[in-house]
Design a protein around this motif. Structure first.
Motif, PDB file in Angstrom:
ATOM      1  N   ARG A  67      57.998  45.338  36.845  1.00  0.00           N
ATOM      2  CA  ARG A  67      57.770  44.011  36.279  1.00  0.00           C
ATOM      3  C   ARG A  67      56.340  43.589  36.578  1.00  0.00           C
ATOM      4  O   ARG A  67      55.870  43.725  37.701  1.00  0.00           O
ATOM      5  CB  ARG A  67      58.760  42.996  36.851  1.00  0.00           C
ATOM      6  CG  ARG A  67      58.677  41.629  36.177  1.00  0.00           C
ATOM      7  CD  ARG A  67      59.689  40.629  36.733  1.00  0.00           C
ATOM      8  NE  ARG A  67      59.335  40.308  38.102  1.00  0.00           N
ATOM      9  CZ  ARG A  67      60.215  40.119  39.093  1.00  0.00           C
ATOM     10  NH1 ARG A  67      61.518  40.242  38.873  1.00  0.00           N
ATOM     11  NH2 ARG A  67      59.811  39.832  40.301  1.00  0.00           N
ATOM     12  N   VAL A  68      55.670  43.082  35.566  1.00  0.00           N
ATOM     13  CA  VAL A  68      54.349  42.491  35.723  1.00  0.00           C
ATOM     14  C   VAL A  68      54.563  40.991  35.869  1.00  0.00           C
ATOM     15  O   VAL A  68      55.240  40.371  35.039  1.00  0.00           O
ATOM     16  CB  VAL A  68      53.456  42.761  34.498  1.00  0.00           C
ATOM     17  CG1 VAL A  68      52.080  42.145  34.688  1.00  0.00           C
ATOM     18  CG2 VAL A  68      53.350  44.242  34.226  1.00  0.00           C
ATOM     19  N   ASN A  69      54.011  40.408  36.927  1.00  0.00           N
ATOM     20  CA  ASN A  69      54.115  38.977  37.191  1.00  0.00           C
ATOM     21  C   ASN A  69      52.730  38.368  37.042  1.00  0.00           C
ATOM     22  O   ASN A  69      51.764  38.884  37.604  1.00  0.00           O
ATOM     23  CB  ASN A  69      54.629  38.742  38.609  1.00  0.00           C
ATOM     24  CG  ASN A  69      55.939  39.448  38.850  1.00  0.00           C
ATOM     25  OD1 ASN A  69      56.895  39.270  38.117  1.00  0.00           O
ATOM     26  ND2 ASN A  69      55.979  40.282  39.875  1.00  0.00           N
ATOM     27  N   ILE A  70      52.629  37.280  36.288  1.00  0.00           N
ATOM     28  CA  ILE A  70      51.332  36.725  35.938  1.00  0.00           C
ATOM     29  C   ILE A  70      51.331  35.220  36.179  1.00  0.00           C
ATOM     30  O   ILE A  70      52.147  34.494  35.610  1.00  0.00           O
ATOM     31  CB  ILE A  70      51.011  37.007  34.449  1.00  0.00           C
ATOM     32  CG1 ILE A  70      51.173  38.494  34.133  1.00  0.00           C
ATOM     33  CG2 ILE A  70      49.620  36.497  34.098  1.00  0.00           C
ATOM     34  CD1 ILE A  70      51.217  38.803  32.647  1.00  0.00           C
ATOM     35  N   TRP A  85      54.476  30.892  36.688  1.00  0.00           N
ATOM     36  CA  TRP A  85      54.420  32.358  36.636  1.00  0.00           C
ATOM     37  C   TRP A  85      55.301  32.867  35.511  1.00  0.00           C
ATOM     38  O   TRP A  85      56.455  32.460  35.370  1.00  0.00           O
ATOM     39  CB  TRP A  85      54.906  32.950  37.962  1.00  0.00           C
ATOM     40  CG  TRP A  85      53.899  32.896  39.055  1.00  0.00           C
ATOM     41  CD1 TRP A  85      53.580  31.800  39.814  1.00  0.00           C
ATOM     42  CD2 TRP A  85      53.086  33.964  39.539  1.00  0.00           C
ATOM     43  NE1 TRP A  85      52.607  32.138  40.725  1.00  0.00           N
ATOM     44  CE2 TRP A  85      52.291  33.459  40.582  1.00  0.00           C
ATOM     45  CE3 TRP A  85      52.963  35.300  39.179  1.00  0.00           C
ATOM     46  CZ2 TRP A  85      51.383  34.247  41.271  1.00  0.00           C
ATOM     47  CZ3 TRP A  85      52.063  36.089  39.872  1.00  0.00           C
ATOM     48  CH2 TRP A  85      51.278  35.562  40.904  1.00  0.00           C
ATOM     49  N   LEU A  86      54.741  33.771  34.718  1.00  0.00           N
ATOM     50  CA  LEU A  86      55.478  34.486  33.682  1.00  0.00           C
ATOM     51  C   LEU A  86      55.648  35.929  34.120  1.00  0.00           C
ATOM     52  O   LEU A  86      54.924  36.405  35.001  1.00  0.00           O
ATOM     53  CB  LEU A  86      54.725  34.442  32.354  1.00  0.00           C
ATOM     54  CG  LEU A  86      54.652  33.071  31.694  1.00  0.00           C
ATOM     55  CD1 LEU A  86      53.629  33.086  30.563  1.00  0.00           C
ATOM     56  CD2 LEU A  86      56.015  32.656  31.172  1.00  0.00           C
ATOM     57  N   HIS A  91      59.194  33.859  35.527  1.00  0.00           N
ATOM     58  CA  HIS A  91      59.384  34.659  36.737  1.00  0.00           C
ATOM     59  C   HIS A  91      60.661  34.178  37.412  1.00  0.00           C
ATOM     60  O   HIS A  91      60.889  32.970  37.528  1.00  0.00           O
ATOM     61  CB  HIS A  91      58.184  34.500  37.668  1.00  0.00           C
ATOM     62  CG  HIS A  91      58.272  35.362  38.879  1.00  0.00           C
ATOM     63  ND1 HIS A  91      59.068  35.040  39.951  1.00  0.00           N
ATOM     64  CD2 HIS A  91      57.681  36.536  39.176  1.00  0.00           C
ATOM     65  CE1 HIS A  91      58.949  35.982  40.870  1.00  0.00           C
ATOM     66  NE2 HIS A  91      58.107  36.903  40.417  1.00  0.00           N
ATOM     67  N   PRO A  92      61.525  35.083  37.841  1.00  0.00           N
ATOM     68  CA  PRO A  92      62.825  34.691  38.396  1.00  0.00           C
ATOM     69  C   PRO A  92      62.743  33.803  39.633  1.00  0.00           C
ATOM     70  O   PRO A  92      63.676  33.062  39.911  1.00  0.00           O
ATOM     71  CB  PRO A  92      63.495  36.020  38.742  1.00  0.00           C
ATOM     72  CG  PRO A  92      62.686  37.088  38.135  1.00  0.00           C
ATOM     73  CD  PRO A  92      61.365  36.527  37.753  1.00  0.00           C
ATOM     74  N   GLY A 114      66.462  38.411  47.235  1.00  0.00           N
ATOM     75  CA  GLY A 114      66.579  37.160  46.499  1.00  0.00           C
ATOM     76  C   GLY A 114      65.988  37.226  45.100  1.00  0.00           C
ATOM     77  O   GLY A 114      65.943  36.228  44.397  1.00  0.00           O
ATOM     78  N   ASP A 115      65.522  38.373  44.688  1.00  0.00           N
ATOM     79  CA  ASP A 115      64.892  38.535  43.378  1.00  0.00           C
ATOM     80  C   ASP A 115      65.408  39.827  42.744  1.00  0.00           C
ATOM     81  O   ASP A 115      64.715  40.820  42.652  1.00  0.00           O
ATOM     82  CB  ASP A 115      63.364  38.583  43.551  1.00  0.00           C
ATOM     83  CG  ASP A 115      62.631  38.749  42.227  1.00  0.00           C
ATOM     84  OD1 ASP A 115      63.253  38.618  41.159  1.00  0.00           O
ATOM     85  OD2 ASP A 115      61.419  39.032  42.268  1.00  0.00           O
TER      86      ASP A 115
END
Length: 149
Positions: free
Chosen positions: A75-78, A110-111, A102-103, A62-63
């Motif tokens: 990918r860094v998720n923050i 979240w970025l 973030h998707p 799903g992502d």
């Protein structure tokens, strides 16, 4: 920025627990090769708390929008919070080295950055530090609330 540089940066912050699942441990195979950062001064993976940042190296179900199935792509998720989220997205997203929502978790503040490099290195570092401060503050509020009971 490399995965190792990001892990070194975040792991060096006081009270951070870095979880890097791999073969032979208790975590699902899907998470192997990824990194999860928690504020946890006791060194125990917290329950009922999401990490404040992650590094993912593959598409999760799903992502798939970041196309992490490409070679040498991560990918860094923050979890930078809604204020930083609104400020950080002042430009159009592209495939790599730009801040994006973030998707999946964009609505929660979240970025994300796919393959952070020169365009986003400073912002990525600052956002990781902001996410750390927010996670630490949440931890301290919960600890204080538990003491007050």
């Amino acid at each position: 920025m490399t995965i190792e540089e990001i892990i070194g940066l975040v792991s060096g912050l006081d009270g951070v627990l870095t979880l890097t699942p791999g073969p032979g441990d208790e975590w699902p195979e899907l998470s192997w090769g990824d990194a999860f950062f928690y504020y946890s001064p006791d060194g125990v993976v917290p329950t009922n708390v999401q990490p404040f940042a992650t590094i993912v190296t593959k598409n999760y179900p799903g992502d798939e929008t970041s196309r992490l199935d490409r070679p040498d792509t991560f990918r860094v998720n923050i979890h930078a919070g809604k204020t930083e989220f609104a400020r950080g997205l002042g430009r159009n997203p592209a495939d790599t080295d730009v801040l994006i929502a973030h998707p999946v978790y964009g609505n929660a503040g979240w970025l994300a950055v796919v393959n952070p490099a020169s365009n986003t290195e400073t912002a990525t570092r600052e956002l990781l530090e902001t996410a750390y401060r927010l996670a630490r503050a949440r931890y301290e509020r919960r600890a204080e609330s538990a003491r007050d009971r």
